[in-house]
Design an enzyme around this catalytic site. Structure first.
Site, PDB file in Angstrom:
ATOM      1  N   ASN A 188       0.808  -1.225   0.000  1.00 17.95           N
ATOM      2  CA  ASN A 188       0.000   0.000   0.000  1.00 17.95           C
ATOM      3  C   ASN A 188       0.843   1.278   0.000  1.00 17.95           C
ATOM      4  O   ASN A 188       0.504   2.251  -0.650  1.00 17.95           O
ATOM      5  CB  ASN A 188      -1.006  -0.008   1.151  1.00 17.95           C
ATOM      6  CG  ASN A 188      -0.349  -0.067   2.495  1.00 17.95           C
ATOM      7  OD1 ASN A 188       0.726  -0.652   2.651  1.00 17.95           O
ATOM      8  ND2 ASN A 188      -0.961   0.536   3.480  1.00 17.95           N
ATOM      9  N   GLU A 194       3.232  -5.632  12.417  1.00 18.20           N
ATOM     10  CA  GLU A 194       2.321  -4.485  12.227  1.00 18.20           C
ATOM     11  C   GLU A 194       1.227  -4.962  11.287  1.00 18.20           C
ATOM     12  O   GLU A 194       1.473  -5.161  10.098  1.00 18.20           O
ATOM     13  CB  GLU A 194       3.068  -3.304  11.610  1.00 18.20           C
ATOM     14  CG  GLU A 194       4.229  -2.793  12.440  1.00 18.20           C
ATOM     15  CD  GLU A 194       3.801  -2.270  13.782  1.00 18.20           C
ATOM     16  OE1 GLU A 194       2.643  -1.826  13.932  1.00 18.20           O
ATOM     17  OE2 GLU A 194       4.624  -2.316  14.714  1.00 18.20           O
ATOM     18  N   CYS A 239      -3.388   1.469   6.238  1.00 16.70           N
ATOM     19  CA  CYS A 239      -3.826   0.726   7.433  1.00 16.70           C
ATOM     20  C   CYS A 239      -4.421   1.664   8.475  1.00 16.70           C
ATOM     21  O   CYS A 239      -5.129   1.222   9.375  1.00 16.70           O
ATOM     22  CB  CYS A 239      -2.654  -0.048   8.012  1.00 16.70           C
ATOM     23  SG  CYS A 239      -1.221   1.000   8.307  1.00 16.70           S
ATOM     24  N   GLU A 273       6.936   0.163  16.181  1.00 19.40           N
ATOM     25  CA  GLU A 273       8.003   0.710  15.361  1.00 19.40           C
ATOM     26  C   GLU A 273       8.178   2.176  15.721  1.00 19.40           C
ATOM     27  O   GLU A 273       7.452   2.698  16.562  1.00 19.40           O
ATOM     28  CB  GLU A 273       7.638   0.567  13.879  1.00 19.40           C
ATOM     29  CG  GLU A 273       7.483  -0.884  13.452  1.00 19.40           C
ATOM     30  CD  GLU A 273       7.288  -1.055  11.954  1.00 19.40           C
ATOM     31  OE1 GLU A 273       6.438  -0.342  11.387  1.00 19.40           O
ATOM     32  OE2 GLU A 273       7.979  -1.896  11.359  1.00 19.40           O
TER      33      GLU A 273
HETATM   34  P1  NDP Z   1      -0.029  -9.426   3.135  1.00 17.23           P
HETATM   35  O1  NDP Z   1      -0.082  -9.894   4.529  1.00 17.23           O
HETATM   36  O2  NDP Z   1      -0.705 -10.212   2.089  1.00 17.23           O
HETATM   37  O3  NDP Z   1       1.483  -9.289   2.649  1.00 17.23           O
HETATM   38  C1  NDP Z   1       2.434  -8.506   3.308  1.00 17.23           C
HETATM   39  C2  NDP Z   1       3.817  -8.995   2.920  1.00 17.23           C
HETATM   40  O4  NDP Z   1       3.999 -10.316   3.438  1.00 17.23           O
HETATM   41  C3  NDP Z   1       4.025  -9.114   1.417  1.00 17.23           C
HETATM   42  O5  NDP Z   1       5.355  -8.816   1.105  1.00 17.23           O
HETATM   43  C4  NDP Z   1       3.705 -10.576   1.175  1.00 17.23           C
HETATM   44  O6  NDP Z   1       4.238 -11.042  -0.011  1.00 17.23           O
HETATM   45  C5  NDP Z   1       4.332 -11.203   2.393  1.00 17.23           C
HETATM   46  N1  NDP Z   1       3.835 -12.530   2.736  1.00 17.23           N
HETATM   47  C6  NDP Z   1       2.660 -13.128   2.380  1.00 17.23           C
HETATM   48  N2  NDP Z   1       2.593 -14.383   2.894  1.00 17.23           N
HETATM   49  C7  NDP Z   1       3.731 -14.582   3.597  1.00 17.23           C
HETATM   50  C8  NDP Z   1       4.239 -15.680   4.376  1.00 17.23           C
HETATM   51  N3  NDP Z   1       3.570 -16.822   4.524  1.00 17.23           N
HETATM   52  N4  NDP Z   1       5.439 -15.529   4.980  1.00 17.23           N
HETATM   53  C9  NDP Z   1       6.123 -14.389   4.856  1.00 17.23           C
HETATM   54  N5  NDP Z   1       5.703 -13.321   4.125  1.00 17.23           N
HETATM   55  C10 NDP Z   1       4.520 -13.414   3.512  1.00 17.23           C
HETATM   56  O7  NDP Z   1      -0.548  -7.936   3.159  1.00 17.23           O
HETATM   57  P2  NDP Z   1      -0.772  -6.987   1.929  1.00 17.23           P
HETATM   58  O8  NDP Z   1       0.486  -6.839   1.120  1.00 17.23           O
HETATM   59  O9  NDP Z   1      -2.021  -7.423   1.235  1.00 17.23           O
HETATM   60  O10 NDP Z   1      -1.003  -5.588   2.663  1.00 17.23           O
HETATM   61  C11 NDP Z   1      -2.210  -5.186   3.173  1.00 17.23           C
HETATM   62  C12 NDP Z   1      -2.285  -5.459   4.656  1.00 17.23           C
HETATM   63  O11 NDP Z   1      -1.230  -4.807   5.324  1.00 17.23           O
HETATM   64  C13 NDP Z   1      -3.548  -4.911   5.274  1.00 17.23           C
HETATM   65  O12 NDP Z   1      -4.086  -5.863   6.156  1.00 17.23           O
HETATM   66  C14 NDP Z   1      -3.072  -3.696   6.044  1.00 17.23           C
HETATM   67  O13 NDP Z   1      -3.871  -3.337   7.128  1.00 17.23           O
HETATM   68  C15 NDP Z   1      -1.737  -4.145   6.476  1.00 17.23           C
HETATM   69  N6  NDP Z   1      -0.910  -2.982   6.804  1.00 17.23           N
HETATM   70  C16 NDP Z   1      -0.597  -2.747   8.124  1.00 17.23           C
HETATM   71  C17 NDP Z   1       0.124  -1.628   8.483  1.00 17.23           C
HETATM   72  C18 NDP Z   1       0.523  -1.378   9.891  1.00 17.23           C
HETATM   73  O14 NDP Z   1       1.458  -0.604  10.103  1.00 17.23           O
HETATM   74  N7  NDP Z   1      -0.099  -1.975  10.887  1.00 17.23           N
HETATM   75  C19 NDP Z   1       0.546  -0.642   7.458  1.00 17.23           C
HETATM   76  C20 NDP Z   1       0.159  -1.005   6.122  1.00 17.23           C
HETATM   77  C21 NDP Z   1      -0.542  -2.143   5.815  1.00 17.23           C
HETATM   78  P3  NDP Z   1       3.317 -11.063  -1.342  1.00 17.23           P
HETATM   79  O15 NDP Z   1       2.907  -9.685  -1.626  1.00 17.23           O
HETATM   80  O16 NDP Z   1       4.228 -11.616  -2.354  1.00 17.23           O
HETATM   81  O17 NDP Z   1       2.158 -11.968  -1.022  1.00 17.23           O
END
Ligand code: NDP
Length: 481
Positions: free
Chosen positions: A150, A248, A282, A461
């Site tokens: 995002n 996070e 988020c 963080e």
């Molecule tokens: P995901 O959880 O799908 O993915 C986040 C990252 O983790 C990506 O790089 C993804 O790779 C990777 N990933 C996926 N599966 C695994 C696994 N089994 N082991 C290790 N890494 C893995 O989230 P999104 O990218 O869809 O992002 C949106 C989400 O992030 C929302 O829920 C949002 O709320 C949250 N978010 C939270 C924030 C915070 O600070 N609390 C800030 C911003 C977003 P790949 O893309 O290749 O699947």
């Protein structure tokens, strides 16, 4: 067609397995680059390089390490336009937003931690006249950093910068959906004089590369930002290895508007907190609770102004919103709009795709959507949608507003609008949330702790919190009588 490569040991390279994935341009709905489909072998190469680089980097004079990171921040600044264009194209976000927020913040992350590390100190405790304790904080080794799509470079650098500043070396994985700016960062690291192997970037799928990082025995800490379900998977894998974890995760943030608020400011900021970055932050407030005295007036003005939003080509600065990040995400958000209607919600504005012509005909554009008439326990109000969709609900009392706000399993951020200072403190104190903004939203001071409670995550963080996470404390107790 741009071919993205991994950045390992200071060099760009193809994945060991030779496989690639498609990378889409969301505004056009078509493939415009390929990215490596890396696997465990690539993670091993990166972890080996990071491990080999650790002794030199961790023992480098602080001023020198800091200078390299500061130089990187300057290079991001010098490349702001190029990086912003890449981010906008890769993510679908408006170019003006990438220029004003994403890339400046990536620059600031490196600049902030380059200087913060020079002021970071550890504690000393005098126990008695003849006993003193002092705590050392040393870098741990190879940090694994996994970030979402995002705010691609913004969140990637938010992890990598403190990890490096603290003296760790890094293996990092950006989201497979938005790999472009992380790819471009590699060459800037070399230009900044970062030694080979200090910072390694491996692209690919979460379940493959991300999982291999979490499983790798030489990566003892994982800093992850992403969805709650992914966070739980990572925690399950990492727990038996006793890895340090910072998670996070998702949010379903309340935006509470009392009838004694500054109406104009509450409207203007709520438009932003609801729909900035297509609602894909988020911290966006997706549940709006409005006190009954101003409910109808607020709703009507809010809806009127949302319906005037321009949605389209992210490169056109007249557009307030661009495209959603991917087709699966676009379909997911649309399915929640459908669900909201099935649950009895009334769509006040939006709810439909934006159909553009020409090269944007296949882009994933959605109108900002405002829904009312839903109960707080329905799925639409409980589950994270992470798109341009907000719900409105009236409330009568302060107690009711707090109960509604606290009614989900999430607890990342909350916003409160009131001109009553006692109420502001009272409500902020009772919200189960890692972050509360009163009469503002997304005002970020990089020194403050950032993170959520409940299903929104574990750990914090920002500022000293990040530097503490990326260092290991050791207490040394000396008796000298
Ligand atoms: P995901 O959880 O799908 O993915 C986040 C990252 O983790 C990506 O790089 C993804 O790779 C990777 N990933 C996926 N599966 C695994 C696994 N089994 N082991 C290790 N890494 C893995 O989230 P999104 O990218 O869809 O992002 C949106 C989400 O992030 C929302 O829920 C949002 O709320 C949250 N978010 C939270 C924030 C915070 O600070 N609390 C800030 C911003 C977003 P790949 O893309 O290749 O699947």
């Amino acid at each position: 067609m741009i071919k993205i490569q991994n950045f390992i040991n200071g060099r760009y390279m193809d994945p060991v397995g030779g496989e690639h994935l498609d990378n889409y341009e969301p505004a056009k709905g078509r493939v415009y680059s390929t990215i490596p489909r890396s696997g465990a072998e690539d993670v091993k190469l990166a972890a080996d390089a990071a491990k080999a680089a650790f002794p030199e980097w961790s023992s480098m004079r602080l001023e020198k390490r800091s200078k390299i990171l500061y130089r990187l921040s300057e290079l991001i600044d010098q490349n702001l336009d190029r990086l912003a264009e890449a981010e906008s194209r890769d993510n679908g976000k408006p170019l003006w937003l990438a220029k004003e927020v994403d890339i400046p913040r990536a620059r600031d992350n490196f600049r902030f931690f380059a200087t913060a590390i020079q002021h970071f100190a550890s504690e000393s405790h005098r126990t008695s006249d003849t006993i003193i304790n002092y705590t050392t904080r040393k870098p741990i080794g190879v940090a694994g950093c996994i970030s979402p799509w995002n705010l691609p470079l913004y969140l990637f650098s938010w992890k990598v910068a403190p990890a490096l500043a603290a003296g760790n070396t890094v293996v990092a994985k950006p989201s497979e959906v938005t790999p472009m700016t992380a790819y471009l960062l590699g060459e800037l690291c070399n230009e900044a004089g970062m030694p080979a192997g200090v910072f390694n970037i491996v692209h690919g799928l979460g379940a493959e590369v991300g999982n291999a990082m979490v499983e790798h025995p030489d990566i003892p800490m994982i800093s992850f930002t992403g969805g709650t379900v992914t966070g739980a998977t990572i925690a399950r894998t990492a727990a038996p290895m006793f890895k340090k974890l910072s998670l996070e995760l998702g949010g379903k943030n309340p935006n509470i508007i009392f009838d004694d608020c500054d109406f104009d400011k509450a409207i203007a900021t709520s438009l932003n907190s609801s729909f900035a970055n297509q609602g894909q932050i988020c911290l966006c407030g997706s549940r709006m609770y409005i006190q009954r005295g101003i409910y109808e007036r607020f709703r009507d003005e809010f809806v009127r102004r949302v319906s005037e939003f321009k949605v389209g080509d992210p490169m056109d600065e007249n557009n307030r919103m661009g495209a959603l990040v991917s087709q699966p995400h676009f379909e997911k958000v649309k399915s929640y709009i459908q669900l909201a209607q099935e649950e009895g919600g009334r769509i006040l504005t939006g709810g439909e795709e934006v159909k553009l012509s020409g090269e944007f005909a296949n882009g994933w554009f959605l109108r900002p959507t405002v829904i009312e008439g839903l109960h707080e326990q329905c799925r639409t109000n409980q589950e994270e949608i992470f798109g341009p969709v907000v719900t409105l609900q009236p409330f009568d009392t302060e107690e009711e507003a707090i109960a509604l706000a606290n009614s989900t399993t999430y607890g990342l951020a909350a916003t409160v609008w009131t001109e009553n200072v006692r109420r502001a403190h009272r409500v902020a104190d009772q919200l189960k949330s890692g972050i509360v903004w009163v009469n503002c939203w997304l005002v970020r001071d990089l020194r403050t702790p950032f993170g959520g409670v409940k299903s929104s995550g574990v750990g914090r963080e920002g500022g000293w919190e990040a530097l503490r996470f990326f260092t290991e404390p050791k207490n040394i107790c000396i008796k000298f009588d």
